[in-house]
Write a protein that holds these residues in place. Structure first.
Motif, mmCIF file in Angstrom:
data_model
loop_
_atom_site.group_PDB
_atom_site.id
_atom_site.type_symbol
_atom_site.label_atom_id
_atom_site.label_comp_id
_atom_site.label_asym_id
_atom_site.label_seq_id
_atom_site.Cartn_x
_atom_site.Cartn_y
_atom_site.Cartn_z
ATOM 1 N N VAL A 47 -79.016 43.255 85.042
ATOM 2 C CA VAL A 47 -78.379 43.934 83.914
ATOM 3 C C VAL A 47 -76.918 44.144 84.291
ATOM 4 O O VAL A 47 -76.610 44.918 85.205
ATOM 5 N N GLU A 51 -73.817 45.007 79.547
ATOM 6 C CA GLU A 51 -75.116 45.306 78.951
ATOM 7 C C GLU A 51 -75.520 46.760 79.195
ATOM 8 O O GLU A 51 -76.050 47.438 78.303
ATOM 9 N N LEU A 55 -76.257 49.575 76.301
ATOM 10 C CA LEU A 55 -77.532 50.299 76.241
ATOM 11 C C LEU A 55 -77.312 51.803 76.272
ATOM 12 O O LEU A 55 -77.993 52.558 75.559
ATOM 13 N N TYR A 59 -78.371 53.300 72.565
ATOM 14 C CA TYR A 59 -79.777 53.646 72.674
ATOM 15 C C TYR A 59 -79.964 54.811 73.646
ATOM 16 O O TYR A 59 -79.335 54.854 74.711
ATOM 17 N N PRO A 62 -84.174 52.948 75.031
ATOM 18 C CA PRO A 62 -84.403 51.634 74.418
ATOM 19 C C PRO A 62 -85.778 51.077 74.756
ATOM 20 O O PRO A 62 -86.301 51.271 75.854
ATOM 21 N N THR A 67 -83.924 46.250 74.797
ATOM 22 C CA THR A 67 -83.279 45.926 76.069
ATOM 23 C C THR A 67 -83.096 44.431 76.224
ATOM 24 O O THR A 67 -82.033 43.956 76.661
#
Length: 287
Positions: A47, A51, A55, A59, A62, A67
């Motif tokens: 990740v 990203e 996230l 979120y 999430p 995701t």
């Protein structure tokens, strides 16, 4: 005495050129290894930073599908778009600066877009190739970079000694007359010679121990990533300190016999006395 002085100067010039080439090689290799290692570590994360930021913004908790969408689609697309924009703007800025220096009309933005996109595509291909060759890490990059850093630092210190850019007792030397300065310089050269020779002897002792381990059998006394002996890095300590010791000794003898070079007590790159005379007071009055 004069022929010996010239011979020593010629030998030192050759050593100086070799040191400069080794320093350039060490700095280049250190930069390449660190850069490759940073790129590999940054782009091999499951990740990425982009990203993870998305996230955390969009979120609270999430789901797996959300995701996967951010990690596999949204994050890479957004990162690619921002990277392409960066390359385009950087290209246009570089072309504009060059045109301004050469007193030419400012370049069009269309060509900058094409060149920037081509560069961003080339960077993406390079990163993919790097991850293909080194999927987990660049083997030994950090340790080898540290080894080159040691060589760079020691060579830099030796070059500083060669050009008389080491720390000197300027406040004391400026108070000494010519007759006193000569034996003072000789004493300083002898003391620094002894100190550097002592450090060179300690480095030589460690070098011999590592060399003995390396010569005792296969796979002993080498780096894990590549079968390069550890003593290759340690060699920098006795070699450079030996050269520095001889240079300090030679400078002490030179200053005692012929006096210090012109341009200040130790011929620094800047004549501090001349610079001090040219400076104006802060209030703008006469010097």
């Amino acid at each position: 005495m004069e022929p010996l002085r010239r011979l020593a100067g010629q030998v030192d010039d050759v050593v100086y050129r070799v040191e400069r080439m080794l320093l350039l090689l060490s700095l280049s290799m250190m930069t390449v290894l660190v850069t490759l290692d940073v790129i590999q570590r940054s782009f091999s994360r499951q990740v990425g930073k982009t990203e993870g930021l998305l996230l955390s913004i969009f979120y609270t908790n999430p789901s797996a599908e959300q995701t996967a969408f951010v990690v596999d689609v949204l994050g890479p697309v957004l990162f690619a778009a921002l990277a392409a924009l960066f390359f385009v703007l950087a290209t246009h800025s570089s072309r504009s600066i060059r045109a301004e220096r050469e007193k030419r009309p400012l370049p069009g933005f269309g060509k900058s877009v094409g060149v920037g996109l081509a560069l961003s595509l080339g960077a993406a291909v390079f990163v993919k190739a790097l991850l293909f060759v080194f999927p987990s890490s660049v083997p030994g990059a950090q340790k080898f970079a540290l080894g080159f850093m040691l060589w760079s630092g020691m060579l830099g210190a030796s070059l500083a000694t060669r050009t008389r850019r080491h720390i000197v007792l300027d406040p004391i030397k400026k108070k000494l007359d010519a007759a006193t300065l000569k034996p003072f310089s000789l004493l300083g050269g002898l003391l620094t010679f002894a100190f550097c020779a002592f450090l060179a002897a300690l480095g030589l002792k460690q070098l011999m121990e590592q060399f003995g381990e390396w010569a005792s059998g296969d796979g002993i006394g080498v780096y894990d990533a590549l079968p390069i002996p550890l003593w290759v890095v340690t060699l920098a300590i006795p070699v450079t300190f030996s050269v520095m010791a001889l240079r300090f000794l030679g400078q002490g003898i030179h200053d005692f016999k012929w006096g210090p070079p012109k341009g200040g007590a130790d011929a620094h790159g800047i004549d501090l006395e001349a610079l001090e005379k040219e400076q104006l007071p802060l209030d703008g009055g006469a010097p």
